[in-house]
Design a protein around this motif. Structure first.
Motif, PDB file in Angstrom:
ATOM      1  N   TYR A   1     -87.902 -26.547  71.281  1.00 55.73           N
ATOM      2  CA  TYR A   1     -89.305 -26.450  70.854  1.00 55.73           C
ATOM      3  C   TYR A   1     -89.670 -25.005  70.523  1.00 55.73           C
ATOM      4  O   TYR A   1     -90.299 -24.732  69.490  1.00 55.73           O
ATOM      5  CB  TYR A   1     -90.207 -26.981  71.969  1.00 55.73           C
ATOM      6  N   ASN A   2     -89.265 -24.074  71.375  1.00 53.94           N
ATOM      7  CA  ASN A   2     -89.575 -22.661  71.136  1.00 53.94           C
ATOM      8  C   ASN A   2     -88.845 -22.124  69.904  1.00 53.94           C
ATOM      9  O   ASN A   2     -89.377 -21.266  69.184  1.00 53.94           O
ATOM     10  CB  ASN A   2     -89.213 -21.829  72.363  1.00 53.94           C
ATOM     11  N   ASN A   3     -87.631 -22.613  69.669  1.00 55.01           N
ATOM     12  CA  ASN A   3     -86.912 -22.217  68.459  1.00 55.01           C
ATOM     13  C   ASN A   3     -87.686 -22.623  67.206  1.00 55.01           C
ATOM     14  O   ASN A   3     -87.756 -21.868  66.221  1.00 55.01           O
ATOM     15  CB  ASN A   3     -85.518 -22.860  68.434  1.00 55.01           C
ATOM     16  N   GLU A   4     -88.242 -23.811  67.243  1.00 53.91           N
ATOM     17  CA  GLU A   4     -89.042 -24.284  66.106  1.00 53.91           C
ATOM     18  C   GLU A   4     -90.299 -23.431  65.927  1.00 53.91           C
ATOM     19  O   GLU A   4     -90.673 -23.078  64.801  1.00 53.91           O
ATOM     20  CB  GLU A   4     -89.432 -25.750  66.298  1.00 53.91           C
ATOM     21  N   LEU A   5     -90.943 -23.095  67.034  1.00 59.33           N
ATOM     22  CA  LEU A   5     -92.160 -22.285  66.958  1.00 59.33           C
ATOM     23  C   LEU A   5     -91.884 -20.915  66.346  1.00 59.33           C
ATOM     24  O   LEU A   5     -92.737 -20.358  65.628  1.00 59.33           O
ATOM     25  CB  LEU A   5     -92.766 -22.102  68.359  1.00 59.33           C
ATOM     26  N   GLU A   6     -90.709 -20.378  66.608  1.00 57.40           N
ATOM     27  CA  GLU A   6     -90.381 -19.047  66.098  1.00 57.40           C
ATOM     28  C   GLU A   6     -90.155 -19.034  64.584  1.00 57.40           C
ATOM     29  O   GLU A   6     -90.121 -17.967  63.977  1.00 57.40           O
ATOM     30  CB  GLU A   6     -89.147 -18.506  66.825  1.00 57.40           C
ATOM     31  N   THR A   7     -90.005 -20.191  63.999  1.00 57.55           N
ATOM     32  CA  THR A   7     -89.832 -20.264  62.536  1.00 57.55           C
ATOM     33  C   THR A   7     -91.107 -20.714  61.837  1.00 57.55           C
ATOM     34  O   THR A   7     -91.135 -20.810  60.607  1.00 57.55           O
ATOM     35  CB  THR A   7     -88.705 -21.257  62.183  1.00 57.55           C
ATOM     36  N   GLN A   8     -92.152 -20.970  62.614  1.00 56.12           N
ATOM     37  CA  GLN A   8     -93.340 -21.612  62.054  1.00 56.12           C
ATOM     38  C   GLN A   8     -94.022 -20.784  60.968  1.00 56.12           C
ATOM     39  O   GLN A   8     -94.365 -21.299  59.896  1.00 56.12           O
ATOM     40  CB  GLN A   8     -94.334 -21.920  63.168  1.00 56.12           C
ATOM     41  N   VAL A   9     -94.230 -19.493  61.220  1.00 59.87           N
ATOM     42  CA  VAL A   9     -94.923 -18.648  60.237  1.00 59.87           C
ATOM     43  C   VAL A   9     -94.129 -18.565  58.940  1.00 59.87           C
ATOM     44  O   VAL A   9     -94.688 -18.638  57.835  1.00 59.87           O
ATOM     45  CB  VAL A   9     -95.179 -17.240  60.819  1.00 59.87           C
ATOM     46  N   ASN A  10     -92.809 -18.411  59.067  1.00 63.01           N
ATOM     47  CA  ASN A  10     -91.967 -18.369  57.859  1.00 63.01           C
ATOM     48  C   ASN A  10     -92.064 -19.665  57.062  1.00 63.01           C
ATOM     49  O   ASN A  10     -92.132 -19.652  55.829  1.00 63.01           O
ATOM     50  CB  ASN A  10     -90.503 -18.118  58.248  1.00 63.01           C
TER      51      ASN A  10
ATOM     52  N   LYS B   1     -89.568 -20.134  82.478  1.00 63.43           N
ATOM     53  CA  LYS B   1     -88.302 -19.437  82.714  1.00 63.43           C
ATOM     54  C   LYS B   1     -87.560 -19.231  81.399  1.00 63.43           C
ATOM     55  O   LYS B   1     -87.004 -18.154  81.148  1.00 63.43           O
ATOM     56  CB  LYS B   1     -87.449 -20.247  83.691  1.00 63.43           C
ATOM     57  N   GLU B   2     -87.562 -20.262  80.554  1.00 62.40           N
ATOM     58  CA  GLU B   2     -86.919 -20.155  79.242  1.00 62.40           C
ATOM     59  C   GLU B   2     -87.659 -19.152  78.361  1.00 62.40           C
ATOM     60  O   GLU B   2     -87.047 -18.346  77.660  1.00 62.40           O
ATOM     61  CB  GLU B   2     -86.899 -21.545  78.584  1.00 62.40           C
ATOM     62  N   ILE B   3     -88.981 -19.161  78.431  1.00 62.44           N
ATOM     63  CA  ILE B   3     -89.790 -18.216  77.661  1.00 62.44           C
ATOM     64  C   ILE B   3     -89.534 -16.787  78.141  1.00 62.44           C
ATOM     65  O   ILE B   3     -89.377 -15.859  77.332  1.00 62.44           O
ATOM     66  CB  ILE B   3     -91.286 -18.570  77.786  1.00 62.44           C
ATOM     67  N   TYR B   4     -89.498 -16.605  79.461  1.00 63.15           N
ATOM     68  CA  TYR B   4     -89.274 -15.271  80.030  1.00 63.15           C
ATOM     69  C   TYR B   4     -87.936 -14.698  79.566  1.00 63.15           C
ATOM     70  O   TYR B   4     -87.832 -13.522  79.195  1.00 63.15           O
ATOM     71  CB  TYR B   4     -89.321 -15.349  81.554  1.00 63.15           C
ATOM     72  N   LYS B   5     -86.902 -15.532  79.581  1.00 64.31           N
ATOM     73  CA  LYS B   5     -85.580 -15.099  79.143  1.00 64.31           C
ATOM     74  C   LYS B   5     -85.601 -14.713  77.673  1.00 64.31           C
ATOM     75  O   LYS B   5     -85.010 -13.705  77.254  1.00 64.31           O
ATOM     76  CB  LYS B   5     -84.576 -16.233  79.368  1.00 64.31           C
ATOM     77  N   ARG B   6     -86.341 -15.476  76.884  1.00 68.54           N
ATOM     78  CA  ARG B   6     -86.434 -15.227  75.442  1.00 68.54           C
ATOM     79  C   ARG B   6     -87.165 -13.911  75.160  1.00 68.54           C
ATOM     80  O   ARG B   6     -86.735 -13.117  74.324  1.00 68.54           O
ATOM     81  CB  ARG B   6     -87.179 -16.399  74.800  1.00 68.54           C
TER      82      ARG B   6
END
Length: 275
Positions: A168-177, A266-271
């Motif tokens: 889900y976070n991977n998808e969010l990181e491409t959203q603006v592009n 935890k996943e967000i913190y690592k990212r």
């Protein structure tokens, strides 16, 4: 970004917040006890305990209000400091920066709103557990058994939860592009992928929650049977024990929800830490 260095600067402020949260939690445990004293006092025309209960209630409101007023400003400042550290690197993609800025907001929101609830639920759980132990050892052992079952259910699903949150976070990181692309299909595919991941997370949560509640319902029914079979026939004593059992159930079922949120953070913190 080294989040730990930023958080260390606020060590004293975190300690103050924790102290206020713990004070609220312990006062909350005392409230039912003071209610009992107030009822007994009122029956005997002695209203001193009612004044004590009122004072305890006012104290709880004051401490809770002061903490929330302080925390809203503190976590706003913390978010500003963390976001400034995140935005300082101009080499990173704008899409990733935008997504991780929102992820930072999730972390600060959790710290401000969810952690106090988590601490209060945990303290309440331990308090009720000792009360159940003092009332009936067999029900106490049964409570530990069903709690272990719930723990295993969520532990077995933790890897999937982390994977889905990562996707889900991977998808969010491409959203603006993707939003800047002229293709409507790409945007639709992006939204579809986000929706599918949310459905998977929701389905997994539903299964875990349902299994947990099934175990807790069995626990509740067996608690009634055990209480009666062991000679607890007075209505007041039986009602009190079952109410404590139900409070225990509410706490045990709610805590895994915090665990799921912690896995996501935890996943967000690592990212963010490797940004």
């Amino acid at each position: 970004m080294d989040i730990k260095k930023v958080l260390k600067r606020y060590k004293f402020r975190f300690s103050l917040t924790l102290l206020l949260i713990l004070t609220e939690a312990f006062i909350g445990i005392l409230v039912p006890l003071f209610i009992g004293y107030a009822v007994d006092g009122a029956i005997h025309k002695d209203f001193t305990s009612i004044y004590h209960l009122g004072g305890l209630g006012v104290l709880l409101i004051v401490i809770g209000g002061v903490r929330r007023l302080m925390d809203s400003r503190f976590y706003a400042k913390l978010y500003i400091d963390l976001s400034a550290k995140l935005m300082v690197d101009n080499s990173k993609e704008v899409s990733k920066k935008t997504a991780r800025l929102n992820m930072l907001n999730e972390i600060t929101e959790f710290m401000e709103n969810q952690i106090p609830e988590l601490i209060q639920h945990t303290i309440g759980l331990f308090g009720v557990t000792f009360i159940i132990l003092s009332l009936n050892a067999h029900i106490f052992l049964l409570a530990l058994t069903v709690s272990l079952f719930v723990l295993i259910v969520y532990w077995l699903s933790s890897k999937k939860i982390t994977t889905y949150n990562s996707d889900y976070n991977n998808e969010l990181e491409t959203q603006v592009n993707i939003l800047n692309l002229p293709s409507q299909n790409e945007l639709q595919n992006h939204v579809t992928r986000l929706t599918k991941i949310n459905i998977k997370l929701s389905d997994l949560e539903t299964i875990n929650f349902s299994l947990s509640w099934m175990a807790m319902i069995v626990f509740l029914l067996l608690s009634i049977v055990i209480s009666i079979s062991e000679g607890i026939t007075e209505y007041g004593a039986l009602f009190a024990l079952i109410m404590y059992v139900y409070q225990y159930i509410e706490s045990v079922v709610s805590l895994p929800l915090f665990y799921q949120q912690w896995l996501r953070l935890k996943e967000i913190y690592k990212r963010i830490s490797t940004f």
